[in-house]
Write a protein that holds these residues in place. Structure first.
Motif, PDB file in Angstrom:
ATOM      1  N   GLU A  46       0.877  -1.264   0.156  1.00  0.00           N
ATOM      2  CA  GLU A  46       0.055  -0.026  -0.017  1.00  0.00           C
ATOM      3  C   GLU A  46       0.948   1.244  -0.171  1.00  0.00           C
ATOM      4  O   GLU A  46       0.351   2.426  -0.387  1.00  0.00           O
ATOM      5  N   ARG A  69      -4.695   8.064  -2.556  1.00  0.00           N
ATOM      6  CA  ARG A  69      -5.600   6.569  -2.989  1.00  0.00           C
ATOM      7  C   ARG A  69      -6.643   6.512  -1.710  1.00  0.00           C
ATOM      8  O   ARG A  69      -7.715   5.928  -2.075  1.00  0.00           O
ATOM      9  N   ARG A  70      -6.212   6.603  -0.322  1.00  0.00           N
ATOM     10  CA  ARG A  70      -7.015   6.313   0.529  1.00  0.00           C
ATOM     11  C   ARG A  70      -8.404   7.166   0.556  1.00  0.00           C
ATOM     12  O   ARG A  70      -9.315   6.605   0.706  1.00  0.00           O
ATOM     13  N   ARG A  71      -8.096   8.491   0.531  1.00  0.00           N
ATOM     14  CA  ARG A  71      -9.160   9.596   0.110  1.00  0.00           C
ATOM     15  C   ARG A  71      -9.953   8.966  -1.087  1.00  0.00           C
ATOM     16  O   ARG A  71     -11.278   9.433  -0.984  1.00  0.00           O
ATOM     17  N   GLU A  73     -10.516   6.190  -2.251  1.00  0.00           N
ATOM     18  CA  GLU A  73     -11.380   4.919  -1.890  1.00  0.00           C
ATOM     19  C   GLU A  73     -12.563   5.397  -1.079  1.00  0.00           C
ATOM     20  O   GLU A  73     -13.647   5.030  -1.206  1.00  0.00           O
ATOM     21  N   GLN A  74     -12.221   6.349  -0.122  1.00  0.00           N
ATOM     22  CA  GLN A  74     -13.481   6.477   0.993  1.00  0.00           C
ATOM     23  C   GLN A  74     -14.541   7.242   0.238  1.00  0.00           C
ATOM     24  O   GLN A  74     -15.702   7.126   0.515  1.00  0.00           O
ATOM     25  N   ALA A  76     -15.338   7.106  -2.854  1.00  0.00           N
ATOM     26  CA  ALA A  76     -15.963   6.127  -3.889  1.00  0.00           C
ATOM     27  C   ALA A  76     -16.833   5.156  -2.872  1.00  0.00           C
ATOM     28  O   ALA A  76     -17.977   4.808  -3.716  1.00  0.00           O
ATOM     29  N   ALA A  77     -16.545   5.019  -1.760  1.00  0.00           N
ATOM     30  CA  ALA A  77     -17.669   4.050  -0.936  1.00  0.00           C
ATOM     31  C   ALA A  77     -18.943   4.580  -0.594  1.00  0.00           C
ATOM     32  O   ALA A  77     -18.888   5.485  -0.576  1.00  0.00           O
TER      33      ALA A  77
END
Length: 77
Positions: A46, A69-71, A73-74, A76-77
């Motif tokens: 990661e 990337r984490r932001r 992903e969050q 998009a969820a």
């Protein structure tokens, strides 16, 4: 025989070169996480890292890329 120019890192305000790579500890401090958690992110793929000789180093832009990337992903969820 020609000599190729060598790129240097830009200088910070203090006159020190801006780091191109970070130690795992420095990357962990950037992310405000512990060293063990940082190594876990590296092992999981990661957080980008590379070996230079026998030393594990994290590219200076990798912590910001990980957070982006984490932001994403969050969001998009």
């Amino acid at each position: 025989m020609s000599i190729a120019p060598v790129e240097t890192a830009p200088l910070s305000e203090a006159g020190d070169p801006v780091p191109v790579v970070l130690t795992v500890e420095e990357a962990a401090r950037c992310l405000r996480i512990g060293r063990t958690t940082c190594f876990a992110l590296i092992r999981a793929g990661e957080l980008e890292s590379l070996m230079i000789g026998g030393l594990r180093r994290v590219p200076a832009d990798a912590p910001a890329a990980y957070l982006a990337r984490r932001r994403a992903e969050q969001h998009a969820a």
